[in-house]
Design a protein around this motif. Structure first.
Motif, PDB file in Angstrom:
ATOM      1  N   GLU A 165       0.828  -1.204   0.000  1.00 43.32           N
ATOM      2  CA  GLU A 165       0.000   0.000   0.000  1.00 43.32           C
ATOM      3  C   GLU A 165       0.868   1.261   0.000  1.00 43.32           C
ATOM      4  O   GLU A 165       0.593   2.210  -0.719  1.00 43.32           O
ATOM      5  N   ALA A 166       1.922   1.267   0.792  1.00 37.74           N
ATOM      6  CA  ALA A 166       2.821   2.418   0.833  1.00 37.74           C
ATOM      7  C   ALA A 166       3.522   2.589  -0.512  1.00 37.74           C
ATOM      8  O   ALA A 166       3.685   3.722  -0.988  1.00 37.74           O
ATOM      9  N   GLU A 167       3.921   1.493  -1.145  1.00 39.98           N
ATOM     10  CA  GLU A 167       4.556   1.566  -2.462  1.00 39.98           C
ATOM     11  C   GLU A 167       3.599   2.167  -3.482  1.00 39.98           C
ATOM     12  O   GLU A 167       3.984   2.987  -4.312  1.00 39.98           O
ATOM     13  N   ARG A 168       2.312   1.768  -3.409  1.00 32.70           N
ATOM     14  CA  ARG A 168       1.306   2.305  -4.328  1.00 32.70           C
ATOM     15  C   ARG A 168       1.153   3.811  -4.131  1.00 32.70           C
ATOM     16  O   ARG A 168       1.136   4.577  -5.098  1.00 32.70           O
ATOM     17  N   LYS A 169       1.077   4.255  -2.883  1.00 32.81           N
ATOM     18  CA  LYS A 169       0.920   5.671  -2.586  1.00 32.81           C
ATOM     19  C   LYS A 169       2.140   6.473  -3.034  1.00 32.81           C
ATOM     20  O   LYS A 169       2.003   7.589  -3.557  1.00 32.81           O
ATOM     21  N   LEU A 170       3.328   5.922  -2.837  1.00 32.54           N
ATOM     22  CA  LEU A 170       4.542   6.601  -3.285  1.00 32.54           C
ATOM     23  C   LEU A 170       4.573   6.735  -4.799  1.00 32.54           C
ATOM     24  O   LEU A 170       4.985   7.769  -5.337  1.00 32.54           O
ATOM     25  N   ALA A 171       4.138   5.685  -5.510  1.00 31.98           N
ATOM     26  CA  ALA A 171       4.110   5.727  -6.970  1.00 31.98           C
ATOM     27  C   ALA A 171       3.108   6.778  -7.462  1.00 31.98           C
ATOM     28  O   ALA A 171       3.386   7.518  -8.412  1.00 31.98           O
ATOM     29  N   GLU A 172       1.963   6.878  -6.795  1.00 32.71           N
ATOM     30  CA  GLU A 172       0.959   7.884  -7.156  1.00 32.71           C
ATOM     31  C   GLU A 172       1.511   9.292  -6.916  1.00 32.71           C
ATOM     32  O   GLU A 172       1.287  10.193  -7.712  1.00 32.71           O
ATOM     33  N   LYS A 173       2.222   9.456  -5.824  1.00 31.68           N
ATOM     34  CA  LYS A 173       2.775  10.763  -5.481  1.00 31.68           C
ATOM     35  C   LYS A 173       3.812  11.218  -6.504  1.00 31.68           C
ATOM     36  O   LYS A 173       3.913  12.411  -6.806  1.00 31.68           O
ATOM     37  N   GLU A 174       4.576  10.268  -7.053  1.00 32.87           N
ATOM     38  CA  GLU A 174       5.589  10.592  -8.062  1.00 32.87           C
ATOM     39  C   GLU A 174       4.985  11.098  -9.351  1.00 32.87           C
ATOM     40  O   GLU A 174       5.595  11.881 -10.068  1.00 32.87           O
ATOM     41  N   LYS A 175       3.772  10.624  -9.667  1.00 35.98           N
ATOM     42  CA  LYS A 175       3.106  11.023 -10.929  1.00 35.98           C
ATOM     43  C   LYS A 175       2.703  12.429 -10.928  1.00 35.98           C
ATOM     44  O   LYS A 175       2.695  13.361 -10.612  1.00 35.98           O
TER      45      LYS A 175
END
Length: 68
Positions: free
Chosen positions: A58-68
């Motif tokens: 879940e944290a990896e998903r949120k970090l990936a979204e934040k990078e976009k």
């Protein structure tokens, strides 16, 4: 902080901790006195053992979204 969380009779503080998830799914909470120690430990694991994930899915998903 929730209503009534501070009574004026003591000190309110936070507790820094790291949750380790073993391969079999068991979890262990490791407490640290200072948050910086958690950060240094995670940085060490990332450097020395890059194959070990240091974030939840879940944290990896949120970090990936934040990078976009």
């Amino acid at each position: 902080m929730s209503k009534g969380g501070f009574t004026g009779k003591g000190v309110f503080g936070t507790l820094s901790y790291l949750v380790v998830v073993y391969e079999d799914g068991k979890e262990k909470q490791c407490n640290f006195k200072h948050e910086e120690d958690v950060d240094r430990f995670v940085a060490y694991i990332e450097e020395k053992y890059p194959d070990i994930p240091v974030h939840s899915l879940e944290a990896e998903r949120k970090l990936a979204e934040k990078e976009k």
